[in-house]
Scaffold this motif. Structure first.
Motif, PDB file in Angstrom:
ATOM      1  N   TYR A 139       0.822  -1.060   0.092  1.00  0.00           N
ATOM      2  CA  TYR A 139      -0.087  -0.094   0.076  1.00  0.00           C
ATOM      3  C   TYR A 139       0.778   1.403   0.101  1.00  0.00           C
ATOM      4  CZ  TYR A 139      -3.814   3.199   1.001  1.00  0.00           C
ATOM      5  OH  TYR A 139      -4.896   4.163   0.663  1.00  0.00           O
ATOM      6  N   ALA A 140       1.921   1.123   0.696  1.00  0.00           N
ATOM      7  CA  ALA A 140       2.873   2.306   0.640  1.00  0.00           C
ATOM      8  C   ALA A 140       3.389   2.749  -0.924  1.00  0.00           C
ATOM      9  CB  ALA A 140       4.328   1.918   1.699  1.00  0.00           C
ATOM     10  N   VAL A 141       3.555   1.636  -1.604  1.00  0.00           N
ATOM     11  CA  VAL A 141       4.086   2.043  -2.916  1.00  0.00           C
ATOM     12  C   VAL A 141       2.997   2.480  -3.677  1.00  0.00           C
ATOM     13  CG1 VAL A 141       4.984   0.680  -4.880  1.00  0.00           C
ATOM     14  CG2 VAL A 141       6.009   0.003  -2.672  1.00  0.00           C
ATOM     15  N   LYS A 142       2.025   1.976  -3.494  1.00  0.00           N
ATOM     16  CA  LYS A 142       0.624   2.296  -3.954  1.00  0.00           C
ATOM     17  C   LYS A 142       0.420   3.864  -4.009  1.00  0.00           C
ATOM     18  CE  LYS A 142      -4.108   2.949  -5.279  1.00  0.00           C
ATOM     19  NZ  LYS A 142      -4.725   3.170  -6.614  1.00  0.00           N
ATOM     20  N   THR A 143       0.459   4.331  -2.589  1.00  0.00           N
ATOM     21  CA  THR A 143       0.527   5.833  -2.553  1.00  0.00           C
ATOM     22  C   THR A 143       1.317   6.614  -3.569  1.00  0.00           C
ATOM     23  OG1 THR A 143       2.134   5.980  -0.882  1.00  0.00           O
ATOM     24  CG2 THR A 143      -0.215   5.632  -0.107  1.00  0.00           C
ATOM     25  N   ILE A 144       2.413   6.310  -4.190  1.00  0.00           N
ATOM     26  CA  ILE A 144       3.022   7.128  -5.096  1.00  0.00           C
ATOM     27  C   ILE A 144       2.577   6.486  -6.696  1.00  0.00           C
ATOM     28  CG2 ILE A 144       4.720   7.739  -3.570  1.00  0.00           C
ATOM     29  CD1 ILE A 144       6.874   5.605  -5.040  1.00  0.00           C
ATOM     30  N   GLY A 145       1.598   5.632  -6.866  1.00  0.00           N
ATOM     31  CA  GLY A 145       1.222   5.173  -8.083  1.00  0.00           C
ATOM     32  C   GLY A 145       1.991   4.289  -8.755  1.00  0.00           C
ATOM     33  N   GLU A 146       2.844   3.400  -7.765  1.00  0.00           N
ATOM     34  CA  GLU A 146       3.625   2.464  -8.431  1.00  0.00           C
ATOM     35  C   GLU A 146       3.059   1.062  -7.944  1.00  0.00           C
ATOM     36  OE1 GLU A 146       7.353   5.543  -9.108  1.00  0.00           O
ATOM     37  OE2 GLU A 146       7.728   3.807  -7.811  1.00  0.00           O
ATOM     38  N   GLN A 147       3.994   0.150  -8.459  1.00  0.00           N
ATOM     39  CA  GLN A 147       3.501  -1.479  -8.383  1.00  0.00           C
ATOM     40  C   GLN A 147       4.384  -2.190  -7.613  1.00  0.00           C
ATOM     41  OE1 GLN A 147       3.904  -1.542 -12.910  1.00  0.00           O
ATOM     42  NE2 GLN A 147       1.694  -2.158 -13.047  1.00  0.00           N
ATOM     43  N   THR A 148       3.462  -3.512  -7.130  1.00  0.00           N
ATOM     44  CA  THR A 148       4.294  -4.414  -6.294  1.00  0.00           C
ATOM     45  C   THR A 148       4.186  -5.615  -7.044  1.00  0.00           C
ATOM     46  OG1 THR A 148       3.917  -3.000  -4.084  1.00  0.00           O
ATOM     47  CG2 THR A 148       4.140  -5.612  -4.093  1.00  0.00           C
ATOM     48  N   ALA A 149       4.736  -6.501  -6.872  1.00  0.00           N
ATOM     49  CA  ALA A 149       4.868  -7.989  -7.469  1.00  0.00           C
ATOM     50  C   ALA A 149       5.188  -8.821  -6.238  1.00  0.00           C
ATOM     51  CB  ALA A 149       5.730  -8.333  -8.672  1.00  0.00           C
ATOM     52  N   LEU A 150       4.164  -9.844  -6.124  1.00  0.00           N
ATOM     53  CA  LEU A 150       4.384 -10.987  -5.129  1.00  0.00           C
ATOM     54  C   LEU A 150       4.532 -12.520  -5.868  1.00  0.00           C
ATOM     55  CD1 LEU A 150       4.364 -12.307  -2.133  1.00  0.00           C
ATOM     56  CD2 LEU A 150       2.031 -11.833  -2.080  1.00  0.00           C
ATOM     57  N   MET A 151       5.773 -12.766  -5.729  1.00  0.00           N
ATOM     58  CA  MET A 151       6.043 -14.040  -6.394  1.00  0.00           C
ATOM     59  C   MET A 151       6.016 -15.426  -5.332  1.00  0.00           C
ATOM     60  SD  MET A 151       8.875 -15.378  -9.160  1.00  0.00           S
ATOM     61  CE  MET A 151      10.129 -15.378  -8.220  1.00  0.00           C
ATOM     62  N   VAL A 152       5.199 -16.293  -5.593  1.00  0.00           N
ATOM     63  CA  VAL A 152       5.094 -17.442  -4.517  1.00  0.00           C
ATOM     64  C   VAL A 152       5.371 -18.753  -5.311  1.00  0.00           C
ATOM     65  CG1 VAL A 152       3.314 -16.209  -3.042  1.00  0.00           C
ATOM     66  CG2 VAL A 152       2.673 -17.749  -5.072  1.00  0.00           C
ATOM     67  N   PRO A 153       5.758 -19.953  -4.575  1.00  0.00           N
ATOM     68  CA  PRO A 153       6.185 -21.042  -5.275  1.00  0.00           C
ATOM     69  C   PRO A 153       5.241 -22.071  -5.923  1.00  0.00           C
ATOM     70  CG  PRO A 153       6.502 -21.295  -2.989  1.00  0.00           C
ATOM     71  CD  PRO A 153       6.054 -19.806  -3.132  1.00  0.00           C
ATOM     72  N   THR A 154       3.979 -21.932  -5.415  1.00  0.00           N
ATOM     73  CA  THR A 154       2.861 -22.644  -5.969  1.00  0.00           C
ATOM     74  C   THR A 154       1.574 -22.184  -6.112  1.00  0.00           C
ATOM     75  OG1 THR A 154       1.782 -23.071  -3.600  1.00  0.00           O
ATOM     76  CG2 THR A 154       3.782 -24.445  -4.096  1.00  0.00           C
ATOM     77  N   GLU A 155       0.710 -22.651  -6.917  1.00  0.00           N
ATOM     78  CA  GLU A 155      -0.536 -22.162  -7.160  1.00  0.00           C
ATOM     79  C   GLU A 155      -1.546 -22.178  -5.935  1.00  0.00           C
ATOM     80  OE1 GLU A 155      -3.403 -21.701 -10.821  1.00  0.00           O
ATOM     81  OE2 GLU A 155      -1.464 -22.810 -10.850  1.00  0.00           O
ATOM     82  N   VAL A 156      -1.398 -23.012  -5.365  1.00  0.00           N
ATOM     83  CA  VAL A 156      -2.290 -22.893  -4.031  1.00  0.00           C
ATOM     84  C   VAL A 156      -2.016 -21.736  -3.198  1.00  0.00           C
ATOM     85  CG1 VAL A 156      -2.774 -23.975  -1.848  1.00  0.00           C
ATOM     86  CG2 VAL A 156      -2.547 -25.296  -3.996  1.00  0.00           C
ATOM     87  N   LEU A 157      -0.730 -21.432  -3.087  1.00  0.00           N
ATOM     88  CA  LEU A 157      -0.176 -20.414  -2.134  1.00  0.00           C
ATOM     89  C   LEU A 157      -0.572 -18.994  -2.940  1.00  0.00           C
ATOM     90  CD1 LEU A 157       1.033 -19.331   0.378  1.00  0.00           C
ATOM     91  CD2 LEU A 157       3.303 -19.956  -0.667  1.00  0.00           C
ATOM     92  N   ALA A 158      -0.639 -19.087  -4.306  1.00  0.00           N
ATOM     93  CA  ALA A 158      -0.826 -17.860  -5.092  1.00  0.00           C
ATOM     94  C   ALA A 158      -2.383 -17.686  -4.772  1.00  0.00           C
ATOM     95  CB  ALA A 158      -0.697 -17.923  -6.335  1.00  0.00           C
ATOM     96  N   ASN A 159      -3.405 -18.630  -4.954  1.00  0.00           N
ATOM     97  CA  ASN A 159      -4.807 -18.341  -4.632  1.00  0.00           C
ATOM     98  C   ASN A 159      -5.140 -17.894  -3.166  1.00  0.00           C
ATOM     99  OD1 ASN A 159      -5.136 -19.246  -7.182  1.00  0.00           O
ATOM    100  ND2 ASN A 159      -5.422 -21.520  -6.398  1.00  0.00           N
ATOM    101  N   GLN A 160      -4.123 -18.521  -2.102  1.00  0.00           N
ATOM    102  CA  GLN A 160      -4.548 -18.077  -0.933  1.00  0.00           C
ATOM    103  C   GLN A 160      -4.144 -16.530  -0.519  1.00  0.00           C
ATOM    104  OE1 GLN A 160      -5.794 -20.261   1.810  1.00  0.00           O
ATOM    105  NE2 GLN A 160      -5.919 -17.987   2.463  1.00  0.00           N
ATOM    106  N   HIS A 161      -2.893 -16.306  -1.175  1.00  0.00           N
ATOM    107  CA  HIS A 161      -2.489 -14.891  -1.014  1.00  0.00           C
ATOM    108  C   HIS A 161      -3.531 -13.638  -1.539  1.00  0.00           C
ATOM    109  CE1 HIS A 161       0.962 -14.906   1.340  1.00  0.00           C
ATOM    110  NE2 HIS A 161       1.683 -15.580   0.691  1.00  0.00           N
ATOM    111  N   PHE A 162      -3.988 -14.161  -2.959  1.00  0.00           N
ATOM    112  CA  PHE A 162      -4.885 -13.435  -3.652  1.00  0.00           C
ATOM    113  C   PHE A 162      -6.286 -12.969  -2.810  1.00  0.00           C
ATOM    114  CE2 PHE A 162      -8.023 -13.040  -7.013  1.00  0.00           C
ATOM    115  CZ  PHE A 162      -7.826 -11.898  -7.649  1.00  0.00           C
ATOM    116  N   GLN A 163      -6.841 -14.179  -2.394  1.00  0.00           N
ATOM    117  CA  GLN A 163      -7.886 -14.152  -1.510  1.00  0.00           C
ATOM    118  C   GLN A 163      -7.681 -13.362  -0.368  1.00  0.00           C
ATOM    119  OE1 GLN A 163     -10.903 -14.764  -2.329  1.00  0.00           O
ATOM    120  NE2 GLN A 163     -10.151 -15.736  -4.287  1.00  0.00           N
ATOM    121  N   SER A 164      -6.469 -13.216   0.401  1.00  0.00           N
ATOM    122  CA  SER A 164      -6.274 -12.732   1.724  1.00  0.00           C
ATOM    123  C   SER A 164      -6.055 -11.296   1.280  1.00  0.00           C
ATOM    124  CB  SER A 164      -5.036 -13.173   2.115  1.00  0.00           C
ATOM    125  OG  SER A 164      -5.038 -14.373   2.770  1.00  0.00           O
ATOM    126  N   PHE A 165      -5.539 -10.933   0.294  1.00  0.00           N
ATOM    127  CA  PHE A 165      -5.166  -9.286  -0.253  1.00  0.00           C
ATOM    128  C   PHE A 165      -6.378  -8.684  -0.377  1.00  0.00           C
ATOM    129  CE2 PHE A 165      -0.555 -10.475  -0.352  1.00  0.00           C
ATOM    130  CZ  PHE A 165      -0.176  -9.416   0.517  1.00  0.00           C
TER     131      PHE A 165
END
Length: 657
Positions: free
Chosen positions: A299-325
């Protein structure tokens, strides 16, 4: 990063040494012995003390070298498979001692009644018996030095090469004099000499202590130099985020951050404001709340209009993080998910939105480092369970950053010694404190014959409306291992609770099948999940309060702790049952440790002691230094002193410069 073992210059090639011809040179090169530095740092694999001792002073099970007179004719007995045993009685220091040589029948003609001989072996005091390893013909005493040379040459021959190097080479590098004085260390030359040509046990101990310090000191200096090279100052690295907007967002969270979370947020945000790229590791025990810390940084990065990438090792973990965020930000951030299972049409839209800057946060697997992925202004890269990615994979994503700020996250508590050596070029934030209201998971160890009682306890949790995980170590039956496989366990649970209540998920299923199965479990459509370790990291089902791990002795402490972390994620009391019939003391010890503590950092230290640093993460880490003498599991205090000394020495050198 290899440790620098260059103490002799110029480093004379081995072919220039007397007695080393083309054939021997090629064999030495196979052992990675290229020059005189490699020769002196090819340290003995063992030292055998050939000094004759008084057997009356030896303790039970001591390794001894003794001299005595043969009293009986040697008796030779043969057994199946060609094995044999040679027995003789000797008088040693006034004691009548039975001496046994295994599989050395040729000694029968060398052991004559009335002759005095010297032997070495293990003394069984309560039996007055020596299990002799060899008959010693060398009367010089002292030590016999052994090298692991893969059959290239005899240790005695190699020892002559070592002596030749010491006689002719000039040792140009040594530890600083003030450090040698402070820690009572030898010179590097003297320490190496004593290891190759020891005079007594004290020589060996002092030499090993010096070389341990040297290795750890040099490695810390190398890490600091690597850190300096990577931390180039550039105004472009500054993320001048909106402090007020970030504080407002934190105030709107439906819970208060723990003190450890607040500290970690402050450390990360302070990094973002610097003109040096962030390179930080966020360690947090399972369930400690790393995700919200990463979310605040995004969110700190979002306040200046820039981007964040979160890379995870598995599809299951990506789905979990996506729902959490999605739940955390509730429309405040534009979030996308990119995995190997994303459809072509959806992927095309995500890629276009990333390039235009419309997406604030993208969560994905290795799909994020494919050639067609480009960003507008990527200013924060978060890598979860970073040790599951290769160095080149992480680099490919890092190279796409506009402002190179990298946050690594891990739910694997890492022992301090490994943190310093493996991640010594990073800043480290640690979250140990659990969110308020969480209760420690009660852990029990049960044997297989007690499984019915475990199922009764699980049924009681199901009646309360709670979910349960069942973990098996294998997918299919094994012909070589007597393990409960996941299919067999699935059948046991469907027989007991009905197929309508039990879900099956394992690593060989297609991603969409796994995702559908997880959804049925999370929604409580099927409250029992039978699975392999695919659920080890990242699954968050607060309603799950019961876990059963079959063949728990097959897992390391860290894996068991990661699995246990899938329960206890709410204010409900949770339970973890380890089902095991351990055959070894090591396995029994793991069960005892798991039932005695839920502190992941304490477990990580015990795991390091039991498994060794090289295999701590389950696979040998290429980035982990391979020391000649230092042992990361044992030499924590030496490492701390070496680290502080390297920091002070480096600062002094910069000041003098």
């Amino acid at each position: 990063m290899p440790v620098m073992y260059q103490v002799i210059t110029p480093p004379t090639p081995i072919e220039d040494l007397k007695g080393v011809g083309p054939k021997l040179r090629d064999k030495l090169l196979e052992l990675d012995i290229k020059d005189v530095n490699d020769v002196v740092f090819t340290l003995p694999s063992g030292h055998e003390n050939l000094t004759v001792m008084d057997l009356r002073e030896a303790a039970h099970n001591d390794k001894v070298t003794v001299a005595g007179t043969i009293q009986t004719e040697p008796a030779l007995a043969y057994f199946r498979g060609g094995k044999n045993r040679l027995t003789v009685f000797m008088e040693i220091n006034g004691m009548y001692v039975k001496v046994i040589f295994f599989n050395q029948p040729y000694l029968k003609d060398k052991l004559k009644v009335g002759e005095t001989v010297k032997i070495s072996g293990k003394f069984q005091r309560h039996k007055l018996e020596i299990n002799a390893q060899r008959l010693i013909y060398d009367d010089s005493g002292g030590y016999r030095v052994k090298y692991s040379l893969g059959g290239v040459m005899h240790s005695k021959t190699f020892s002559k090469l070592v002596a030749q190097v010491f006689e002719n080479a000039i040792f140009n590098y040594d530890l600083p004099e003030d450090l040698k004085g402070k820690y009572r260390l030898l010179s590097i030359r003297e320490a190496l000499w004593r290891l190759h040509f020891p005079g007594n046990p004290h020589d060996i101990n002092e030499a090993r202590r010096t070389i341990k310090f040297y290795e750890l000191f040099i490695f810390q200096l190398q890490l600091m130099e690597k850190r300096r090279r990577e931390r180039v100052r550039n105004e472009r690295y500054i993320v001048d985020y909106d402090v007020g907007a970030l504080r407002t967002f934190i105030d709107t969270l439906p819970f208060e951050l723990t003190d450890d979370q607040k500290r970690s947020v402050n450390e990360i945000c302070r990094d973002l404001k610097q003109n040096v790229s962030m390179h930080r590791l966020l360690q947090g025990d399972v369930g400690s709340g790393k995700t919200i810390v990463a979310g605040i940084a995004s969110y700190a990065v979002k306040t200046i209009g820039e981007q964040t990438a979160l890379m995870v090792p598995t599809e299951v973990l990506a789905n979990q993080h996506f729902q959490s965020f999605l739940e955390i930000f509730d429309g405040l951030l534009n979030i996308a998910k990119l995995t190997g299972n994303t459809s072509k049409k959806e992927k095309a839209g995500i890629l276009a939105a990333l390039r235009s800057g419309e997406i604030d946060l993208v969560i994905g697997t290795h799909a994020l480092i494919e050639d067609d992925v480009a960003f507008n202004r990527l200013s924060l890269i978060i890598t979860d369970e970073q040790h599951r990615f290769g160095v080149n994979q992480r680099k490919r994503l890092n190279d796409r950053a506009y402002r190179k700020n990298v946050l690594y996250m891990t739910a694997t508590p890492i022992p301090r010694t490994l943190s310093i050596t493996t991640f010594g070029d990073m800043d480290i934030s640690i979250i140990k404190e659990m969110p308020k209201g969480r209760k420690p998971v009660e852990t029990y160890w049960r044997r297989f014959e007690e499984t019915d009682e475990v199922l009764d306890a699980l049924e009681a949790e199901m009646k309360k409306g709670h979910n349960a995980y069942i973990v098996a170590p294998l997918i299919e039956e094994s012909e070589t291992l007597d393990l409960k496989n996941v299919q067999e366990i699935f059948q046991v649970f469907t027989d007991r609770f009905g197929e309508e209540n039990v879900e099956l998920v394992h690593g060989r299923m297609k991603p969409d099948e796994k995702e559908a199965g997880m959804r049925r479990f999370e929604s409580h459509e099927k409250p029992v999940l039978v699975s392999t370790t695919v659920i080890e990291v990242g699954i968050n089902v607060p309603n799950a309060t019961f876990m059963v791990i079959f063949n728990a002795e097959r897992f390391g402490l860290s894996t068991l702790h990661q699995l246990r972390g899938r329960v206890g994620r709410s204010d409900k009391q949770s339970y973890c049952v380890l089902i095991s019939d351990p055959k070894t003391e090591n396995a029994k010890l793991r069960m005892d440790i798991m039932t005695s503590t839920t502190d992941g950092f304490e477990l990580s230290e015990r795991d390091l002691e039991m498994r060794g640093p090289g295999d701590y993460f389950g696979v040998r880490q290429s980035g982990l230094p391979q020391f000649k003498v230092a042992d990361l599991a044992e030499d924590y205090r030496v490492l701390e002193h070496a680290r502080m000394s390297a920091i002070e020495y480096s600062a002094k050198m910069e000041g003098d410069g």
